[in-house]
Design a protein around this motif. Structure first.
Motif, mmCIF file in Angstrom:
data_model
loop_
_atom_site.group_PDB
_atom_site.id
_atom_site.type_symbol
_atom_site.label_atom_id
_atom_site.label_comp_id
_atom_site.label_asym_id
_atom_site.label_seq_id
_atom_site.Cartn_x
_atom_site.Cartn_y
_atom_site.Cartn_z
ATOM 1 N N VAL A 158 29.863 36.713 40.142
ATOM 2 C CA VAL A 158 31.191 37.256 39.841
ATOM 3 C C VAL A 158 31.179 38.783 39.952
ATOM 4 O O VAL A 158 32.078 39.380 40.544
ATOM 5 N N GLN A 162 33.320 40.926 42.605
ATOM 6 C CA GLN A 162 34.324 41.823 42.044
ATOM 7 C C GLN A 162 34.304 43.199 42.723
ATOM 8 O O GLN A 162 35.339 43.841 42.852
ATOM 9 N N GLU A 168 41.520 40.651 40.071
ATOM 10 C CA GLU A 168 40.686 40.520 38.872
ATOM 11 C C GLU A 168 40.112 39.118 38.817
ATOM 12 O O GLU A 168 40.850 38.127 38.728
ATOM 13 N N LEU A 169 38.804 39.003 38.845
ATOM 14 C CA LEU A 169 38.162 37.687 38.936
ATOM 15 C C LEU A 169 37.955 37.030 37.576
ATOM 16 O O LEU A 169 38.043 35.812 37.454
ATOM 17 N N GLU A 170 37.650 37.821 36.579
ATOM 18 C CA GLU A 170 37.288 37.224 35.282
ATOM 19 C C GLU A 170 38.375 36.290 34.741
ATOM 20 O O GLU A 170 38.058 35.225 34.222
#
Lengths: 368, 129
Positions: A158, A162, A168-170
């Motif tokens: 991740v 990123q 936004e990946l989270e």
């Protein structure tokens, strides 16, 4: 078959440059491993990050007002439960209740679904689903050749990805996805995988494959990212007890037998094979997929017989050393009364019946 | 390119032997370990087992595959390299030297002369490539 007759992903030349050992995998010329070797590739994915070319997978678009009811009528899971930006694991059942293929269903919109299917079965699936389309208002499009698919998996995945995207990946939850740019390339960014680790599968235009692959390798270098071949992909999914079509699932195996009751929604309404699957549930399955661990030195392999006492009771569907667990493990079918954890079994390893024991699955579960 | 020491004899099944009087140490070649990939387990015979020439005496397993190993020449097993049980990866590191599998007392030491020299084995690998 010589490699000239095999299908190639857009990353074929890259694999060769990286020293990948190329093999025929279901008609595709694919790297089974790189010079680092399968154990290092496996461990890199468990502890850092692994990069996988899965561009051979098939992509089929289903578009139109009847997209959801149509896909719901040809798959086992309940498509009406999906929201935009969500995906689920499912299967195409056949009329006998066996499985034509397993797949992911992505919902982009109420009238736009993407089916991601196995490489070796893409053409079979295409023929199957087009034969099932009657007067539903949907358009089917086999777009497999248009896409590359790159999986970046592992605890560092991740963070690496990123660095390459403003998306936004989270906040993207497991089995959810979004459309965004990765290194400036329009992509589908999906928090899915086949390794038991956190990570993403990135779909983009086939001609952007080299750019994305090289950028991910370069960006992940300081984190120890490792390109991984099919051998590590197999050991990773096996430690996580995920099914591989042609092994744990095929035309003659029901999802109920393969512990996939959780994707088999008999209550959702009519679908292909529903009656046969319901009857199987009613009458009880005759065999059940279990995980086992070898208790004596020796490695179970696909197709080996399973014994209890002198009686042959089943067969191994996948068997391998498990590089992270450092055990020899396997999956196989046995009668339900022999499927309990702790059941002692024997695996016929080239004439020697070696002790093994049914254990809980998955064999490996990552710490969250 | 494969490492093929000059002082050893080779079989077309990709075993090597090192002859010492009537004893011969048997292992697998660099080419064989490379084809197999990471070696994780070796199924060995017992001391006292007897094998004819070209008979399977055990198997070597990598993560991905299993391959039988053959006695290039007949004889009786006098020693098994138990050290490889704990460190099978030695076969990938240096398949010669310490990574021998078994030592046999040869029935007929002259059989070793019929095996391939390093030059012949190299030619054999090139021809079958």
């Amino acid at each position: 078959m010589s490699s000239e007759n095999l299908k190639k992903t857009p990353l074929n030349a890259v694999h060769r440059e990286l020293g990948g050992k190329m093999v025929d995998f279901g008609g595709w010329d694919m790297p089974v491993q790189y010079p680092a070797g399968v154990i290092e590739e496996h461990m890199a994915t468990r502890t850092r990050a692994g990069l996988f070319d899965v561009s051979h997978m098939g992509e089929i678009w289903v578009e139109g007002p009847d997209a959801i009811p149509f896909v719901n009528s040809i798959t086992t899971n309940d498509v009406t439960k999906l929201v935009d930006g969500q995906a689920h694991y499912s299967a195409f059942p056949n009329e006998e209740g066996g499985v034509v293929d397993d797949l992911l269903v992505y919902r982009f919109a109420e009238d736009r679904l993407l089916l991601v299917v196995n490489a070796g079965t893409t053409e079979k699936d295409w023929e199957w689903i087009t034969s099932l389309k009657k007067d539903e208002n949907v358009t089917l499009r086999n777009a497999s050749a248009d896409y590359c698919q790159i999986a970046i998996q592992g605890p560092k995945a991740v963070g690496i990805l990123q660095k390459l995207t403003e998306t936004e990946l989270e906040p993207i939850k497991y089995y959810h996805f979004t459309e965004g740019k990765v290194d400036g390339v329009e992509s589908i960014i999906s928090r899915t995988g086949y390794t038991g680790e956190d990570g993403f599968e990135v779909y983009a235009a086939a001609d952007k494959a080299e750019q994305l692959w090289n950028k991910m390798l370069e960006t992940g270098a300081s984190e120890g990212i490792q390109p991984c071949g099919l051998a590590a992909r197999n050991t990773l999914r096996l430690e996580s007890a995920m099914s591989l079509y042609g092994h744990e699932l095929d035309d003659n195996i029901s999802t109920l037998e393969a512990n996939l009751g959780w994707i088999t929604k008999l209550q959702k309404g009519e679908f292909v094979g529903r009656e046969q699957i319901a009857a199987l549930k009613e009458n009880g399955v005759k065999r059940k997929l279990v995980g086992f661990e070898m208790k004596e030195p020796g490695i179970a392999r696909d197709g080996f017989d399973i014994y209890v006492g002198d009686e042959k009771v089943g067969v191994v569907t996948s068997g391998s050393p498990a590089p992270f667990l450092k055990k020899n493990i396997g999956l196989g079918f046995v009668p339900p009364e022999l499927a309990n954890v702790g059941q002692e079994i024997r695996i016929d390893v080239r004439g020697k019946r070696l002790a093994a024991e049914v254990v809980p699955t998955p064999f490996y579960k990552r710490e969250k | 390119m494969s490492n093929i020491p000059e002082n050893l004899r080779y079989s077309k099944d990709h075993e090597w032997i090192s002859v010492d009087g009537e004893l011969a140490a048997i292992g697998i070649t660099d080419y064989a370990q490379h084809s197999l990939g990471d070696v994780v387990y070796i199924d060995m015979p017992r001391v006292g087992d007897k094998f004819g020439a070209h008979e399977a005496f055990g198997s070597v397993e990598s993560v991905k595959a299993v391959s039988e190993v053959f006695t290039p020449i007949g004889g009786e097993v006098v020693e098994v390299n138990d050290g490889l049980n704990d460190t099978p990866e030695k076969v990938n590191g240096d398949p010669y030297g310490d990574a021998w599998f078994i030592k046999i007392k040869m029935d007929n030491p002259l059989e070793a002369d019929g095996m391939l020299s390093s030059v012949e084995y190299e030619e054999y690998l090139e021809a079958s490539a």
